[in-house]
Scaffold this active site. Structure first.
Site, mmCIF file in Angstrom:
data_model
loop_
_atom_site.group_PDB
_atom_site.id
_atom_site.type_symbol
_atom_site.label_atom_id
_atom_site.label_comp_id
_atom_site.label_asym_id
_atom_site.label_seq_id
_atom_site.Cartn_x
_atom_site.Cartn_y
_atom_site.Cartn_z
ATOM 1 N N HIS A 1 1.086 -1.225 0.080
ATOM 2 C CA HIS A 1 -0.089 -0.100 -0.042
ATOM 3 C C HIS A 1 0.921 1.082 -0.009
ATOM 4 C CE1 HIS A 1 -3.437 -2.715 1.120
ATOM 5 N NE2 HIS A 1 -2.617 -3.116 2.111
ATOM 6 N N ARG B 1 -5.733 1.802 12.239
ATOM 7 C CA ARG B 1 -6.432 1.828 11.104
ATOM 8 C C ARG B 1 -6.960 3.722 10.918
ATOM 9 N NH1 ARG B 1 -11.595 -1.291 8.785
ATOM 10 N NH2 ARG B 1 -12.437 -0.209 10.867
ATOM 11 N N HIS C 1 -1.620 -12.376 4.237
ATOM 12 C CA HIS C 1 -1.731 -12.625 5.804
ATOM 13 C C HIS C 1 -2.004 -14.001 6.099
ATOM 14 C CE1 HIS C 1 -0.747 -8.453 6.036
ATOM 15 N NE2 HIS C 1 -1.966 -7.894 5.704
ATOM 16 N N ASP D 1 3.945 -4.665 2.469
ATOM 17 C CA ASP D 1 2.627 -3.994 3.172
ATOM 18 C C ASP D 1 2.609 -2.712 3.657
ATOM 19 O OD1 ASP D 1 0.033 -4.137 4.146
ATOM 20 O OD2 ASP D 1 0.184 -5.398 5.445
#
Length: 466
Positions: A61, A103, A288, A339
């Site tokens: 990302h 998050r 994952h 990631d």
């Protein structure tokens, strides 16, 4: 067709390290591999150290790079206040206390992305990957629209920015265009997620179909997670990928809370739900795959669905240690990703997979260095749809990474132990040269088209965090 010759002081040829290897390269591919070449041929480019196939970063990302150094020790949401007057409390920091609070910080960065500043951030991030020996990246891309969900004039402006950024950084990209439609098992997207969503899987497929592949770019698909794509729309995404023979990736069982919610909503695990809707298979990769049942592992292995482990992110976010050994034994090929980019170092990801398993099992030697390098090279490229990359052999793409064997980390072991040295001692800082399609992207540790990568990163991150 002009031919370039590269002379590799030591080369990892998949099973062993070979000294004195000459490669002929034409039109971006290796045309000949000549072993036993003790002296560089006249005019050859000399690569001192250990040359391996270019590394594949199977899960990225790019915008998360802006979180490095802030989330881990920042004033995170959800942390308890410190007791006053203690040095120990100061040393603890105030980091977010779980994936879910982290998050929220990530959403704050996502909110500020535009096609222009995302291009700059991704260009610098991909240049950092090139410096780390990465020649292909799988970009799990879900920031599609403007804040609030309004499409840009070009509905794929954000994806096009990523493709252009990879081109300028000199690496290959598989844009894994991601369906993200729900905040959780049928719930509407929240305010942060509106720019991720196309509304329906059919609308997602229509937009994604407009993306075009290029020499350095391939287009794949992704299901963000079973919580983010309603069950009755999973098959639409799977069918889109199947029709194009394209890679399909999905975040799978990263958090126990996701498993619990899936069981409550559907009465099955996320893996079983994906299987029931035709998502699993040899072109699919679960990212994952951390909290799995025995039956889940059997399903993934039995369908040869891949597993992408991201150890540095999984430990940074306190996700847990996934059952990588059992998955591979069941038939699930392993790949590796950085990631969230807490670290961009595929050698560390490979090493961490073995070391994590040692901590969990209290035994050593779960993978050989060669097996870990395969996960970081051939199997990673295959997971991204670049099956012609990841090996040093005639016909393969001339994507190569050379690691120094004379740094303070790598000096000492015999050169024939180069694979072990690369995996268990070297870091991204030991990468000296990188070629992509026979073109040198990194020379002597310096990026050839982004000359000051640290400044580029600092400027790009400031633009999205201001």
């Amino acid at each position: 067709m002009p031919v370039t010759t590269l002379w590799l002081e030591h080369a990892w040829l998949g099973t062993h390290v070979e000294p004195g290897v000459a490669l002929d390269v034409a039109d971006g591919r290796i045309t000949a591999v000549r072993t036993g070449t003790e002296v560089p041929p006249p005019g050859a480019e000399v690569l001192r150290g250990l040359t391996i196939p270019g590394l594949a970063n199977s899960h990225s990302h790019a915008f998360h790079r802006a979180l490095r150094g802030t989330v881990q020790v920042g004033s995170g949401t959800g942390s308890p206040p410190h007791p006053r007057g203690t040095r120990a409390a100061e040393d603890m920091g105030r980091a977010p206390d779980s994936f879910w609070t982290w998050r929220e910080v990530m959403y704050g960065v996502a909110r500020k992305l535009t096609p222009e500043n995302y291009f700059s951030l991704a260009r610098a991030t991909y240049a950092e990957m090139a410096l780390a020996g990465i020649t292909s990246v799988g970009e799990f891309h879900y920031v599609h629209h403007a804040p609030g969900g309004t499409p840009y004039a070009d509905p794929n402006a954000m994806g096009e920015a990523l493709i252009a950024a990879a081109a300028e950084a000199g690496i290959r990209i598989t844009l894994l265009d991601t369906a993200y439609l729900s905040s959780g098992f049928g719930e509407a997207p929240n305010a942060h997620q509106l720019r991720f969503s196309d509304g329906t899987a059919e609308a997602w497929a229509e937009r994604a179909s407009a993306l075009k592949e290029r020499e350095h770019a391939r287009i794949g698909a992704a299901i963000h997670s079973v919580r983010a794509v309603p069950a009755d729309q999973l098959s639409t995404v799977a069918r889109w990928a199947e029709e194009r023979q394209a890679p399909l990736h999905v975040h799978l069982s990263e958090q126990p809370a996701e498993n619990d919610a899936c069981l409550a909503a559907h009465g099955v695990t996320p893996t079983r739900l994906l299987a029931d809707h035709g998502v699993l298979g040899p072109r699919t990769t679960g990212v994952h795959n951390t909290h799995l049942t025995d039956a889940d592992i059997a399903l993934l292995g039995g369908t040869t669905t891949g597993t992408c482990m991201c150890p540095t992110t999984e430990r940074d976010l306190a996700d847990g240690i996934g059952p990588a050994v059992r998955l591979q034994r069941a038939g699930s090929p392993l790949s590796l990703g950085s990631d969230s980019h807490a670290v961009i170092d595929l050698l560390e990801e490979a090493r961490a997979m073995e070391l994590n398993e040692r901590l969990a099992s209290r035994t050593r030697g779960h993978w050989t260095a060669a097996a870990l390098l395969r996960a970081a090279t051939a199997d990673g490229h295959a997971a991204l749809g670049w099956s012609e990359a990841g090996t040093i052999e005639a016909g393969a793409l001339a994507d190569l990474t050379t690691i120094a064997l004379d740094s303070v980390r790598t000096a000492g072991p015999l050169p024939r132990l180069g694979a072990e040295t690369a995996v268990f001692a070297a870091t991204a800082a030991d990468v000296r040269h990188v070629f992509v399609g026979g073109r040198q992207v990194v020379r002597d540790g310096a990026h050839q088209s982004v000359p000051d990568v640290p400044s580029a990163l600092a400027e790009a991150i400031a633009a999205v965090r201001s």
